[in-house]
Write an enzyme that holds these catalytic residues in place. Structure first.
Site, PDB file in Angstrom:
ATOM      1  N   HIS B 157      25.109   5.346   5.309  1.00  0.00           N
ATOM      2  CA  HIS B 157      25.599   4.383   6.489  1.00  0.00           C
ATOM      3  C   HIS B 157      25.885   3.095   6.446  1.00  0.00           C
ATOM      4  CE1 HIS B 157      26.832   3.476  10.867  1.00  0.00           C
ATOM      5  NE2 HIS B 157      25.626   2.809  10.616  1.00  0.00           N
ATOM      6  N   GLU B 203      23.318  12.700  14.277  1.00  0.00           N
ATOM      7  CA  GLU B 203      24.117  11.251  15.146  1.00  0.00           C
ATOM      8  C   GLU B 203      25.005  12.435  14.995  1.00  0.00           C
ATOM      9  OE1 GLU B 203      26.368   8.773  14.107  1.00  0.00           O
ATOM     10  OE2 GLU B 203      26.049   8.914  11.526  1.00  0.00           O
TER      11      GLU B 203
END
Lengths: 647, 595
Positions: B157, B203
């Site tokens: 990320h 997530e």
């Protein structure tokens, strides 16, 4: 558990451990001592080397030997591409190896000999710096060896001399098994071998075919150097190779992980036990300063990584204080740029002090700043245009190869040998420096020997073994006390059983396996009701469905047996003989009241005449002889089991 | 049935302020400790009073794990460690440990100096907090205590982002933090092995989006920027100092180089150089390509991108400016926005997600007028573009991760309720596993099967293996072991009966039955035995039958043939009590044969 030793050189170890039906290779060191018997391969043709006289053994006329041997200052050298001494290949079939675990980049140089063209199908594990720096070492070696200008006519491979060892002078005559020496692998084989390596981190548990976990733990010797811990639920083997308890640039050694092993295998201790690395570093700085002050230049034959970083850091700082800040430092190697750049991105592998710099963010090693300031320069080779244009003397040159048989160092020694102002300082411990210099004699330049080997010395290793408390110790025989009669030497002395290994040996190790770890499902656990056998011990018979997947064992509720087919029952543990009176009673209840009892010394016999049945009751066994009637037998069973104490 | 309990204090059906409490096997773990960007009051931090209403918090939490340096994942950490008083262990990766304090300090300055907030943590608190952090490397297995083990996986990320695998006893959980399943210009894709956790907490920012190809988005972005500057417009790109900014810089840099453009590109930060230095130091965390080429050319040395100065805001002419922070909620990017918003030729490109309550969120929802705290109203005439460059996994990526690690349950956090609902259905349908999505403060309990470690005697296993391997291979054949289960000091073992006797020092009492069958058969007894063996082999498939002279043994059942030639034979069948089934079966066989 069995351990094989495939290497002659304790500092370049190669072991194979057979354990739990796996063959695990621990390190694959390449012994390079053999190259000292060869003539140097200069990067540019050298007239001196080319004009060395041929050597012919006395009273021998062998045309095949023609041109293979040359003589220099009374020593005989082989004029050929240098050859190396790879691990023994006849003891273990390399195609059967399951795993190769590499501890550090100095102990992986034989990898292509093991994995390429041998049918090897296993996995190779190493840490990321080990792989990268190992790649630098190997690529540099391959380039140096193949890049010789062939000044010493060594185009072909000299072979004949190997047949005539008995007539050759020492030290050539003492060469160990030269017939097994091999030329270096090709660049293609090298990259194929390195592509097999799987990268692991420190303290990462690598699952080896479900049989055990292998973990690399920091060994404190160099960037990414590791000791390996092999662990299953009940056994632990620690392989300690190339470890250091000194504080240098790498992460410190992790001793806790090595403690309490069933077997501790110890290898790659220091090669220069008589020299303290700290003092040597100090000596080196002094020799360098003195030489530079007098206008001479300094040559350090080194590997392209490792101690080089410490040398750059210390020497540059020392020269600054000595007022020689203007002296340029050169690193010449095909991988110099990569090695210097690479060392500065390994934040996770350096000591805490260096790591703290990364958080600022600054490079962990000062040589990045030296490069930016133009103080430290690196070049692929001596004849790089930029390098030659820039070259100033006096200077300090770091270049390979430490054996002085190939690489840029050969040319520089040739160039500087006749000038007594210059100096050559040996820091790498791998080669005896006088042997390295032999083909360059007579030599006017100064030669200093300051070996810096941060590996454990004998007293540190003894202390480590005491602290780690293994149940058994395995060592190369070089590390044991000298055999009776010989002069005493420093050695490892431990009060635990010790197994000594020499090249080609296979030794059984003591660890015996008796248990395997499995998991018991909750449903099955709920079904068993263990009874007290005695205080603190409960037991119950258990029948379980066994599932073995990826070598992991799990126990679950056994499905009901198919009707009709017999199946073994969970064993009943009956603890002692039945009480005979109770048995007679029980038989009475089962409709067999006519038992006649005959007591004897070691038991008694019950006779049931109506059913033509005899029951022998002894201390450890009850034997029932009966006819084929199932109903009678079941009644007998019930009666006997009812009066047997059992688990 | 042991279970795993999860309570989100933040990020439950919500984005921002990630903070999830996990308890299993008697251990309590806090996953992330973030702050909410959309609030300026106490709602900004997670509600730590949920854990303990009063008193020390340390005894209630065994460790805190921070997945990456974004403030919605680590923003409340100094508050927790320095102001709430947590003193236990904190884990994060090396790059996160290096970069997080810089972002925290940045945020603190905005909050305290620009907004004049009090009761906020100080610079010293940030430093003290980071000192308490234990840095971990990828795949390193860290034993927090004797039972609790954690391991980090690459998440892609941002630099240093990690997913964490957490194990207590036989239970395990994977927490993804934010992750990205497609490699981008400077980071690689998230990776995890088939660790089969009991629960995957993932997530779900882009739960319903399947993003078009990366290349299309990049082309689109470059086209829009190019068109705008060609018309003399100014382009504002609000970014966070580290992360997306570097990717977009690499993108613009290569485009400017290729198209030979001269419009100035600014990066509005004193941090730039420092930030890029972090990327250089931690280059092992970037993608393969950058790692391979870094010796020759460092991707983070930019030629066209220059540092920004505040005075440039009013410069005439086209320019591109990267400014922090990324959601237009404060700081320089907001200042520039206020200046440039009223002009049509200008453009703002939002390259990432904006939480509710920020100016970024408002303008993305089409607000044409934005009001600020001091009653200042700014008209928004500039073009507003949204380009999803935030490196989150999209629906496809999430499904991919589930496939990779094969969890037994999935729990969704860090997303919007509606979108989660959709993904939840999809996961339950496609993988046939349970999926949960608790709201903040709601506890979710997940049952896991019990697995008890047990030591099994090798003698027992080997004997079984010999028997099993002697039979023709059949994957469906059941394997069964029989032994004695032994419980000592709470440790279980399964032993062979003889080992058990040795172990406890008793002699086993053996009961044996012997029956005789008479059989009329001429010839030597050996011949008769062979006949019997053939018969038994037919009937007892899968059992080992051996014969030596006139003795046959079927596993542990012995059969002996006795008698003279040309006479009646006595067949003795003998077995132990344990083998009653087999023994009586064989006896039955022989009896029926005789008749």
């Amino acid at each position: 558990m069995k351990l094989y030793c495939l290497s002659n050189d304790a500092a370049k170890p190669c072991f194979v451990l057979s354990f739990k039906e796996l063959l695990i290779m621990l390190d694959c060191g390449l012994s390079a001592h053999s190259v000292l018997n060869f003539l140097p391969l200069p990067p540019v043709p050298s007239t001196r080397l080319a004009s060395l006289p041929n050597y012919t053994p006395p009273h021998l006329n062998d045309p095949l030997l023609e041109g293979e041997l040359k003589e220099c200052c009374g020593r005989v050298f082989v004029d050929s591409i240098p050859e190396f001494c790879p691990p023994l290949d006849k003891v273990v079939d390399f195609s059967q190896l399951d795993v190769i675990l590499i501890s550090n980049y100095t102990c992986m140089m034989a990898l292509p000999f093991i994995t390429e063209d041998t049918g090897f199908k296993g996995q190779v594990y190493a840490t990321e710096p080990t792989l990268q720096i190992g790649r630098f070492y190997l690529e540099e070696l391959a380039e140096w060896v193949s890049g010789g200008a062939g000044g010493a006519g060594g185009a072909g491979a000299a072979r004949r001399w190997k047949e005539l060892l008995h007539v050759l002078p020492a030290p050539l005559a003492l060469a160990a098994r030269p017939r097994s020496w091999r030329r270096l692998f090709s660049a293609a084989a090298l990259s194929r071998a390195l592509a097999r390596v799987r990268v692991v981190g420190y303290d990462e548990r690598v699952d080896v075919y479900g049989a055990l976990d292998a973990t690399a733990v920091s060994s404190g010797f160099c960037l990414g150097s590791a000791n390996w811990v092999l662990r299953s639920a009940h056994e632990k083997v620690a392989y300690v190779s190339g470890s250091s308890t000194l504080t240098t640039h790498p992460r410190p050694i992790n001793q806790a992980a090595l403690r309490g092993a069933d077997v501790l295998i110890l290898a790659a201790l220091t090669q220069t036990p008589a020299h303290n690395p700290d003092h040597m570093l100090g000596d080196l700085c002094v020799h360098a300063t003195v030489t530079l002050r007098a206008g001479g230049s300094v040559l350090c034959p080194v590997y392209p990584s490792g101690v080089l970083y410490d040398l750059l850091e210390c020497l540059s700082a020392h020269l600054d204080t000595a007022g020689l800040a203007g002296v340029p430092l050169y690193v010449v190697s095909p991988v110099a740029d990569s090695s210097l750049a690479y060392s500065n991105i390994l934040a996770e592998w350096v000591s805490v002090g260096k790591q703290a710099r990364v958080y600022l963010p600054e490079e962990p090693f000062p040589h990045a700043a030296l490069v930016r300031a133009g103080r430290l320069k690196h070049a692929r080779s001596l004849h790089d245009d930029a390098f030659s244009a820039d070259f100033r003397q006096p200077c300090v040159v770091f270049c390979g190869h430490p054996s002085l048989r190939f690489g840029a160092a050969v040319h520089l020694v040739e160039l500087w040998a006749s000038n007594p102002a210059h100096a050559i300082i040996f820091t790498e411990p791998d080669f005896p420096y006088l042997d390295a210099l032999a083909p360059f004699q007579p030599l006017a330049m100064k030669a200093f020997h300051c070996p810096i080997d941060t590996s454990l010395n004998y007293s540190q290793a003894n202390k480590l073994v005491r602290e780690l408390r293994p149940r058994e110790l395995a060592l190369p025989e070089q590390y044991a006390a000298a055999p009776g009669g010989a002069a005493p030497r420093p050695h490892i002395a431990a009060d635990v059983p010790t197994v000594l290994l020499r090249r080609g040996a296979a030794r059984a190790l003591g660890a015996r396996r008796s248990m395997a770890r499995a998991t018991l499902s909750g449903a099955l656990a709920a079904r068993v009701a263990p009874r007290d056998v005695r205080a603190g011990l409960r037991a119950a018979p258990l029948q379980a469905a066994l599932r073995v997947r990826d070598r992991r064992v799990s126990l679950d509720v056994a499905p009901p047996a198919a009707p009709g087919a017999p199946r073994p029952q969970a064993p009943r543990l009956d603890c002692s003989a039945p009480d005979v009176d109770a048995l007679v009673h029980a038989l009475g209840r089962e409709g067999m009241p006519d038992a006649r009892v005959e007591r004897s010394a070691d038991g008694c016999i019950l006779h049931l005449p109506r059913h033509d049945t005899l029951v022998h009751v002894e201390r450890h066994a009850t034997h029932v002889f009966c006819q084929g009637d199932a109903a009678v037998r079941q009644a007998l069973r019930r009666a006997i089991t009812s009066c047997l104490p059992h688990v | 049935m042991p279970d795993i309990k999860i309570t989100p204090l933040g990020a439950g059906q919500d984005v921002g302020r990630s903070c999830i409490l996990l308890s299993m096997g008697g251990k309590n773990i806090m996953l992330d400790c973030g702050m909410h960007m959309g609030y300026n009051d106490e709602r900004r931090f997670p509600d730590f009073s949920y854990i303990v209403p009063e008193g020390p918090i340390t005894s209630q939490i065994d460790c805190v794990i921070i997945s990456h340096f974004h403030l919605d994942h680590c923003g409340a950490l100094p508050y927790m460690s320095e102001m709430v008083g947590y003193t236990g262990p904190i884990y994060m990766t090396h790059p996160t440990k290096a970069i997080a304090p810089i972002l925290l300090e940045d945020m603190r300055k905005v909050a305290v100096e620009r907004k004049g907030e009090s009761n906020f943590f100080t610079s010293q608190m940030i430093k003290d907090c980071i000192k308490k952090v234990t840095a971990v490397t990828l795949h390193q297995s860290v034993m927090v205590d004797n039972e609790l083990e954690i391991k980090a996986y690459y998440a892609g990320h941002v630099l240093g982002a990690a997913m964490f695998w957490i194990r207590v006893g036989s239970q395990s959980v994977v927490y993804t933090g934010d992750y990205n399943m497609t490699p981008d210009r400077h980071l690689g894709a998230a990776w995890i092995d088939k660790c089969r956790p009991d629960l995957l907490i993932t997530e779900s920012t882009y739960a319903t989006t399947i993003r078009d190809s990366k290349r299309c988005r990049e082309r689109d972005f470059l086209k829009k920027v190019h068109e705008c500057v060609e018309k003399g417009g100014k382009v504002l790109i609000p970014v966070f100092a580290l992360g997306r900014a570097q990717e977009l810089c690499i993108l613009l840099e290569t485009y400017w180089e290729r198209m030979n453009l001269k419009y100035p590109v600014y990066f509005a930060l004193g941090l730039t150089e420092k930030a890029n230095n972090y990327y250089k130091m931690f280059i092992t965390w970037t993608n393969q390509k950058i790692r391979k080429t870094f010796v020759q050319r460092n991707m983070f040395d930019f030629k066209h991108i220059k540092p920004f100065d505040k005075s440039y805001i009013d410069n005439p002419g086209a320019m591109v400016v990267f400014a922090t922070p990324g959601m237009l909620h404060a700081g320089l990017s907001l200042n520039i926005f206020k200046k440039w918003a009223p002009y049509e030729q200008n453009m703002v490109i939002m390259p990432g997600f904006c939480v509710q309550g920020t100016v970024g969120h408002k303008i993305l929802n089409g607000a044409k007028k934005v009001e600020f705290e001091n009653r200042q109203v700014v008209e928004v005439k500039m073009a507003v573009e949204y380009m999803s460059f935030s490196a989150h996994a999209d629906a496809k990526g999430i499904m991919q991760l589930i496939q990779y690690c094969e969890p037994k349950n999935v729990l969704l956090v860090h997303g919007e309720a509606q979108k989660m609902e959709f993904l939840k259905d999809k996961i339950e349908k496609e993988f046939k596993i349970n999926c949960y999505m608790p709201a903040n403060g709601e506890t979710c309990t997940i049952n896991t099967p019990t697995k008890i470690p047990i030591d099994v005697s090798l003698r027992l296993l080997k004997a079984e293996a010999v028997r099993y391997n002697a039979q023709p291979p059949d994957p469906k054949r059941r394997r069964v072991v029989n032994g004695i289960l032994c419980v000592r000091d709470n440790r279980l073992s399964l032993l062979d009966i003889d080992e058990m006797c040795d172990e406890i020092g008793i002699n086993r009492h053996i009961i044996r039955f012997t029956s005789t069958v008479r059989f009329e058969d001429a010839g030597p007894s050996v011949k008769t035995a062979e006949k019997l063996k053939t018969l038994l082999s037919e009937k007892l498939e899968g059992w080992t039958i051996t014969i030596s002279e006139a003795n046959i043994s079927v596993e542990s059942v012995l059969i002996k043939v006795e008698g003279d030639e040309d006479n009646t034979k006595n067949i003795y069948v003998s077995w132990t009590n344990q083998d009653e089934d087999l023994g009586s079966y064989i006896l039955g066989l022989l009896q029926s044969m005789v008749q």
